[in-house]
Design a protein around this motif. Structure first.
Motif, mmCIF file in Angstrom:
data_model
loop_
_atom_site.group_PDB
_atom_site.id
_atom_site.type_symbol
_atom_site.label_atom_id
_atom_site.label_comp_id
_atom_site.label_asym_id
_atom_site.label_seq_id
_atom_site.Cartn_x
_atom_site.Cartn_y
_atom_site.Cartn_z
ATOM 1 N N VAL A 11 0.876 -1.170 0.000
ATOM 2 C CA VAL A 11 0.000 0.000 0.000
ATOM 3 C C VAL A 11 0.910 1.216 0.000
ATOM 4 O O VAL A 11 1.753 1.358 0.881
ATOM 5 C CB VAL A 11 -0.926 0.016 1.237
ATOM 6 N N LEU A 29 -5.941 0.021 4.587
ATOM 7 C CA LEU A 29 -5.044 -0.973 5.178
ATOM 8 C C LEU A 29 -5.805 -2.200 5.666
ATOM 9 O O LEU A 29 -5.353 -3.333 5.469
ATOM 10 C CB LEU A 29 -4.238 -0.349 6.322
ATOM 11 N N VAL A 42 3.641 -1.110 3.895
ATOM 12 C CA VAL A 42 3.159 0.247 3.669
ATOM 13 C C VAL A 42 4.347 1.073 3.203
ATOM 14 O O VAL A 42 5.291 1.309 3.953
ATOM 15 C CB VAL A 42 2.552 0.855 4.954
ATOM 16 N N LEU A 58 -2.116 3.440 11.300
ATOM 17 C CA LEU A 58 -1.087 2.407 11.193
ATOM 18 C C LEU A 58 -1.137 1.450 12.380
ATOM 19 O O LEU A 58 -1.016 0.231 12.220
ATOM 20 C CB LEU A 58 0.299 3.040 11.088
#
Length: 102
Positions: A11, A29, A42, A58
Motif C-alpha cells: 500500500v 489498510l 506500507v 497504522l
C-alpha cells in the motif's frame, strides 16, 4: 527443505496524512490485510507529513494484522515519520525497511 514465502501486498501512501486521510488509510489498510494472503508493506516514501491520526491508522492496522496472523511492515519512512514513531514509542512495533520497496 523447501521454503515457501507468502506474497506481500503493498500500500503506497503519499502526500500529507491528516485526520481526513487517516480514516481513509485505516480503511485501505484493513481491506489490504483482509484480501492479502501474506504480509502487507506500507510504502511511506512519498509521505511528507503524518499526524497522530495517520499513526493511529497504522497502529490499528498493525493490530488487525496481528489478530489475523499477518505482519504490517513500514518501508521508506521519512525522518519526520521515524521521529513520530520514536516519540510515541511505536517504532518497535513495526518491522521497518529504511529504503522504499523496489
Amino acid at each position: 527443505m523447501e521454503q515457501h514465502q507468502q506474497p506481500r501486498t503493498m500500500v503506497r501512501v503519499t502526500g500529507e496524512m491528516d485526520q481526513d486521510r487517516g480514516r481513509q488509510l485505516r480503511t485501505e489498510l484493513h481491506a489490504a490485510l483482509d484480501q492479502s494472503h501474506g504480509d502487507v508493506t506500507v510504502d511511506l516514501s512519498g509521505l511528507v507529513f503524518c499526524d497522530s491520526s495517520g499513526l493511529n491508522a497504522l497502529l490499528a492496522a498493525r493490530l488487525h494484522a496481528v489478530e489475523n496472523g499477518r505482519v504490517l511492515r513500514l518501508a521508506g519512512p521519512s525522518r519526520q515519520m521515524l521521529r513520530l514513531l520514536d516519540l510515541t514509542g511505536a517504532k518497535p512495533l513495526f518491522p521497518i525497511d529504511t529504503t522504499p520497496p523496489a
